[in-house]
Design an enzyme around this catalytic site. Structure first.
Site, mmCIF file in Angstrom:
data_model
loop_
_atom_site.group_PDB
_atom_site.id
_atom_site.type_symbol
_atom_site.label_atom_id
_atom_site.label_comp_id
_atom_site.label_asym_id
_atom_site.label_seq_id
_atom_site.Cartn_x
_atom_site.Cartn_y
_atom_site.Cartn_z
ATOM 1 N N ARG A 56 0.845 -1.199 0.000
ATOM 2 C CA ARG A 56 0.000 0.000 0.000
ATOM 3 C C ARG A 56 0.879 1.248 0.000
ATOM 4 N NH1 ARG A 56 -1.843 0.715 4.405
ATOM 5 N NH2 ARG A 56 -1.152 -1.146 5.500
ATOM 6 N N TYR A 106 -1.124 -3.592 -7.036
ATOM 7 C CA TYR A 106 -0.970 -4.293 -5.743
ATOM 8 C C TYR A 106 -2.300 -4.331 -4.973
ATOM 9 C CZ TYR A 106 -0.319 -5.234 -0.884
ATOM 10 O OH TYR A 106 -0.494 -5.766 0.357
ATOM 11 N N LYS A 161 -9.562 -2.340 1.738
ATOM 12 C CA LYS A 161 -9.292 -1.194 2.602
ATOM 13 C C LYS A 161 -10.041 0.060 2.136
ATOM 14 C CE LYS A 161 -7.056 -3.508 5.476
ATOM 15 N NZ LYS A 161 -5.913 -4.249 5.307
ATOM 16 N N HIS A 181 -10.632 -2.395 11.427
ATOM 17 C CA HIS A 181 -9.546 -3.253 10.942
ATOM 18 C C HIS A 181 -9.353 -4.383 11.961
ATOM 19 C CE1 HIS A 181 -5.100 -3.340 9.320
ATOM 20 N NE2 HIS A 181 -5.832 -4.282 8.807
ATOM 21 N N SER A 203 -1.344 -3.618 10.314
ATOM 22 C CA SER A 203 -0.972 -4.534 9.243
ATOM 23 C C SER A 203 0.265 -5.335 9.628
ATOM 24 C CB SER A 203 -0.701 -3.752 7.965
ATOM 25 O OG SER A 203 -1.835 -2.984 7.645
ATOM 26 N N CYS A 247 0.640 -7.517 11.915
ATOM 27 C CA CYS A 247 0.862 -7.639 13.364
ATOM 28 C C CYS A 247 0.074 -8.797 13.972
ATOM 29 C CB CYS A 247 0.533 -6.328 14.059
ATOM 30 S SG CYS A 247 1.729 -5.039 13.666
ATOM 31 N N ASP A 289 -9.525 -9.799 8.969
ATOM 32 C CA ASP A 289 -8.954 -8.473 8.687
ATOM 33 C C ASP A 289 -9.919 -7.309 8.913
ATOM 34 O OD1 ASP A 289 -6.507 -7.125 7.750
ATOM 35 O OD2 ASP A 289 -7.709 -6.504 6.033
ATOM 36 N N ARG A 331 1.782 -12.250 -0.777
ATOM 37 C CA ARG A 331 0.448 -12.561 -0.229
ATOM 38 C C ARG A 331 -0.193 -13.755 -0.925
ATOM 39 N NH1 ARG A 331 -1.765 -8.906 3.973
ATOM 40 N NH2 ARG A 331 -0.080 -7.430 4.210
HETATM 41 P P1 GTP Z 1 -2.252 -7.903 7.466
HETATM 42 O O1 GTP Z 1 -2.793 -8.929 6.514
HETATM 43 O O2 GTP Z 1 -1.172 -7.062 6.873
HETATM 44 O O3 GTP Z 1 -3.324 -7.063 8.070
HETATM 45 O O4 GTP Z 1 -1.459 -8.712 8.628
HETATM 46 P P2 GTP Z 1 -2.009 -9.482 9.925
HETATM 47 O O5 GTP Z 1 -2.295 -8.522 11.017
HETATM 48 O O6 GTP Z 1 -3.086 -10.418 9.547
HETATM 49 O O7 GTP Z 1 -0.700 -10.292 10.383
HETATM 50 P P3 GTP Z 1 -0.334 -11.840 10.216
HETATM 51 O O8 GTP Z 1 -1.184 -12.714 11.074
HETATM 52 O O9 GTP Z 1 -0.271 -12.168 8.773
HETATM 53 O O10 GTP Z 1 1.139 -11.864 10.837
HETATM 54 C C1 GTP Z 1 2.137 -10.984 10.384
HETATM 55 C C2 GTP Z 1 3.496 -11.452 10.846
HETATM 56 O O11 GTP Z 1 3.543 -11.490 12.269
HETATM 57 C C3 GTP Z 1 3.854 -12.843 10.352
HETATM 58 O O12 GTP Z 1 5.212 -12.859 9.976
HETATM 59 C C4 GTP Z 1 3.623 -13.703 11.550
HETATM 60 O O13 GTP Z 1 4.445 -14.851 11.539
HETATM 61 C C5 GTP Z 1 3.956 -12.772 12.711
HETATM 62 N N1 GTP Z 1 3.203 -13.130 13.929
HETATM 63 C C6 GTP Z 1 1.864 -13.341 14.017
HETATM 64 N N2 GTP Z 1 1.504 -13.689 15.284
HETATM 65 C C7 GTP Z 1 2.659 -13.683 16.006
HETATM 66 C C8 GTP Z 1 2.953 -13.953 17.389
HETATM 67 O O14 GTP Z 1 2.084 -14.272 18.196
HETATM 68 N N3 GTP Z 1 4.258 -13.829 17.770
HETATM 69 C C9 GTP Z 1 5.237 -13.481 16.896
HETATM 70 N N4 GTP Z 1 6.488 -13.385 17.365
HETATM 71 N N5 GTP Z 1 4.997 -13.224 15.585
HETATM 72 C C10 GTP Z 1 3.728 -13.322 15.148
HETATM 73 C C1 SPV Z 2 -3.012 -4.607 5.319
HETATM 74 O O1 SPV Z 2 -2.016 -4.022 4.855
HETATM 75 O O2 SPV Z 2 -3.544 -4.285 6.412
HETATM 76 C C2 SPV Z 2 -3.605 -5.739 4.583
HETATM 77 C C3 SPV Z 2 -3.190 -5.950 3.200
HETATM 78 O O3 SPV Z 2 -4.477 -6.432 5.079
HETATM 79 S S1 SPV Z 2 -3.878 -4.760 2.146
HETATM 80 O O4 SPV Z 2 -5.054 -5.315 1.498
HETATM 81 O O5 SPV Z 2 -2.836 -4.475 1.163
HETATM 82 O O6 SPV Z 2 -4.244 -3.574 2.860
HETATM 83 MN MN MN Z 3 -4.889 -5.961 7.217
#
Ligand code: GTP
Ligand code: SPV
Ligand code: MN
Length: 596
Positions: free
Chosen positions: A71, A199, A208, A228, A250, A252, A279, A371
């Site tokens: 983004r 993207y 979003k 979110h 994002s 996290c 999400d 992704r």
């Molecule tokens: P978006 O799709 O961008 O909104 O991301 P998200 O908030 O869904 O995050 P996602 O669950 O994909 O995790 C993002 C990163 O954080 C990955 O590399 C995970 O492995 C890492 N991660 C997720 N949960 C944990 C956790 O409990 N501990 C640690 N150390 N890392 C984590």
């Molecule tokens: C984020 O960045 O919070 C995502 C991926 O979930 S996107 O659709 O690119 O915003």
């Molecule tokens: Mn997200």
């Protein structure tokens, strides 16, 4: 041929056609035949690569342009009539100026191309909470991704009927010129214009752009919230399900928490976690005075790197069929790989840029924001009621961020107003989901900094007002899975073990456990975070013990005093749009911190 007689839809399509001048216009009815033909066409031009259909049936591979992988927050604008309505945390451009600039860019942008008309619904078809959009695009990748991420086709136009209540989304790849890349939102006109990107977050306009930026604005007018947030159901051994929503910035951990598998200790007792969404959540007040949540999406646009059989088997399983992978490693036998999938990187593969890749080169093969786009129904732990038109009732809301220091593993707010304050001071280190430097700490209220479609001061007020209308509001918590020790290692193992914290939260909701009152809110008593049967981790041979729990729950007032000046500076930008309740909460926190 047009699939509707809705004059407003026809007018919108015609107007954009005049501007972008495509060779032809194709309406997406959503049929298997039509989508299959598009897949074939995309494969013939190289826009998609068909993956190994034995190992990954229905799966395709896509690469975005090398400078178009996340983004673009600095090129994303809220074009409200008045600048103050976009607020200090959004980029703003006057609507006339934005339209004029964009018309220049869109002029003849689709010459020689096809313009696809994609009617889509955010939320299950037929739910009173669902909203319709129409996205025009010159990208087959977008059409096919929208088919996974939303509900598309004729049935959506039938649902819209002759109503004018739809979001007008326009997208053109144009020349993929990063200097002319803009994501423009006109909340007062129900309109989104996106240009020069391919993207996901910039071009899948249901996500979003609509489900957060436009929807948050609509929610403010109509008395609901677009957030979110992931949504999960926690099933206890007696079969009762407690629903929780969680907002983390994002990358996290939302998708990971949404698909969490409890540790064996809990599984044996009969605890289960069900995914409702990973999400985005739309939240409304029910007749029962509770807050009800729906997931407006139909699929997952998940971060690939780090997704493994160990960290998130449910996500990995979701990608095994009918998935589009973007910017991952393409192996010799046409399957996919990414960093963190396993310890066995493929030889002779191509990296996300399409170049031969040597795993020993020290360069990652997949982009850190690579992704997968997978249908939600693929997920082994998808809740049976995930498409329930009325949604699910929330018992708790969790905020969190990526904080190396400061924030304890978990704490609970005193009440709704204090919970809104806790949400407003979420801070997190930036990630690869957006362009710009990663690892920089920024204040990201409600994980909505890049996604709030109006003045964030008014948004906070809206949260406070919603609380007043809830007779049985969810309890509000804050978590941090990412605290580091002095050696830079995660103190908390995270992932499945996060269930130990969720368990405490559920017990708090049910009134089954008391807590310690601290300056920042309620924290668990050390004995109440269950570390039964916890595995060894980080330091070989050292078990996670009660001292470690105590350390990670500690509030660390010195650090908290450090966060207050940036919060104050952030708040100050909002001037008279800052709710006085939040100014008061900040003052109270300061007073309490100096007392401890
Ligand atoms: P978006 O799709 O961008 O909104 O991301 P998200 O908030 O869904 O995050 P996602 O669950 O994909 O995790 C993002 C990163 O954080 C990955 O590399 C995970 O492995 C890492 N991660 C997720 N949960 C944990 C956790 O409990 N501990 C640690 N150390 N890392 C984590
Ligand atoms: C984020 O960045 O919070 C995502 C991926 O979930 S996107 O659709 O690119 O915003
Ligand atoms: Mn997200």
């Amino acid at each position: 041929m047009a699939l509707t007689t809705n004059k407003m839809v026809l007018h919108f399509v015609d107007e954009m056609k005049q501007l972008a001048n495509p060779n032809n216009v194709i309406w997406i009815d959503g049929s298997h035949e039509q989508l299959e033909a598009l897949r074939q066409e995309a494969c013939s031009t190289g826009e998609l690569i068909k993956l190994n259909q034995e190992k990954l049936p229905g799966c395709y591979y896509h690469r975005s342009a090398i400078d178009d992988v996340a983004r673009v927050e600095d090129r994303t604008f809220i074009c409200s009539k008045n600048e103050i309505d976009a607020g200090p945390s959004n980029n703003w451009m006057a609507p006339e100026k934005a339209y004029a600039m964009a018309k220049d860019i869109y002029k003849d942008a689709m010459k020689g191309r096809t313009m696809y008309v994609v009617p889509f619904s955010m939320g299950p078809i037929g739910s009173p909470f669902s909203k319709v959009g129409v996205e025009l695009t010159d990208s087959i990748y977008v059409v096919l991704s929208m088919d996974i991420m939303t509900r598309i086709g004729q049935r959506v136009l039938d649902m819209l009927d002759d109503s004018n209540d739809f979001v007008r989304g326009m997208h053109s790849k144009c020349a993929l010129d990063a200097q002319k890349r803009y994501i423009l939102h006109f909340p007062e006109d129900n309109t989104i214009w996106s240009m020069n990107s391919g993207y996901g977050g910039n071009v899948l306009l249901g996500k979003k752009c609509f489900a957060l930026r436009m929807a948050s604005f609509q929610g403010k007018q109509e008395g609901w919230l677009a957030e979110h947030m992931l949504i999960i159901g926690i099933e206890s051994p007696d079969g009762e399900v407690t629903y929780i929503a969680g907002a983390f910035p994002s990358q996290c951990g939302k998708t990971n928490l949404a698909m969490l598998i409890p540790p064996e200790y809990y599984r044996k007792k009969g605890y289960k976690v069900w995914t409702v969404g990973d999400d985005i959540a739309w939240l409304r007040i029910g007749d029962d005075g509770r807050l009800w949540a729906i997931n407006p999406e139909n699929g997952f646009f998940g971060v690939a790197p780090g997704t493994s059989m160990k960290s998130n088997p449910n996500a990995l399983e979701s990608t095994k069929k009918n998935t589009i992978f973007t910017n991952v490693v393409l192996t010799k036998d046409n399957t996919v790989w990414w960093e963190g999938m396993d310890d066995n990187p493929p030889r002779g593969a191509l990296d996300w840029k399409g170049n031969p890749w040597d795993p020993d080169s020290g360069e990652p093969g997949a982009h850190p924001n690579a992704r997968f786009t997978s249908p939600a129904k693929n997920c082994p732990c998808i809740a049976s009621n995930w498409e329930d038109p009325k949604g699910v009732p929330l018992s708790a809301i969790i905020f969190g961020g990526r904080r190396a220091k400061v924030a304890p593993l978990v704490y609970q707010s005193r009440d709704w107003q204090h919970g809104v304050f806790v949400g407003s001071i979420v801070a997190s280190e930036t990630t690869a989901a957006a362009t710009g430097k990663t690892g920089v700490l920024r204040i990201d209220p409600f994980a909505m900094l890049p996604f709030c479609g109006y003045n964030m001061g008014d948004y906070w007020q809206h949260w406070l007002d919603m609380g007043k209308a809830l007779s049985n509001p969810p309890k509000i918590f804050n978590v941090n899975w990412f605290r580091l020790d002095d050696g830079g290692n995660f103190i908390w193992p995270g992932f499945g073990d996060n269930f130990r914290v969720i368990d405490w939260i559920v017990r708090r909701c049910k009134g089954e456990v008391d807590a310690r009152e601290t300056a920042i809110g309620y924290t668990p008593r050390t004995k109440d975070i269950n570390i039964e049967d916890m595995e060894y981790y980080i330091h070989p041979g050292r078990r996670f013990n009660i001292d470690a729990v105590r350390a990670i729950l500690s509030v660390g007032s010195v650090y908290w005093k450090e966060i207050l000046p940036p919060v104050k500076a952030f708040y100050a930008q909002f001037e008279d749009r800052l709710p006085k309740e939040l100014a008061e909460e900040l003052l109270q926190l300061e007073l309490r911190l100096w007392l401890v």
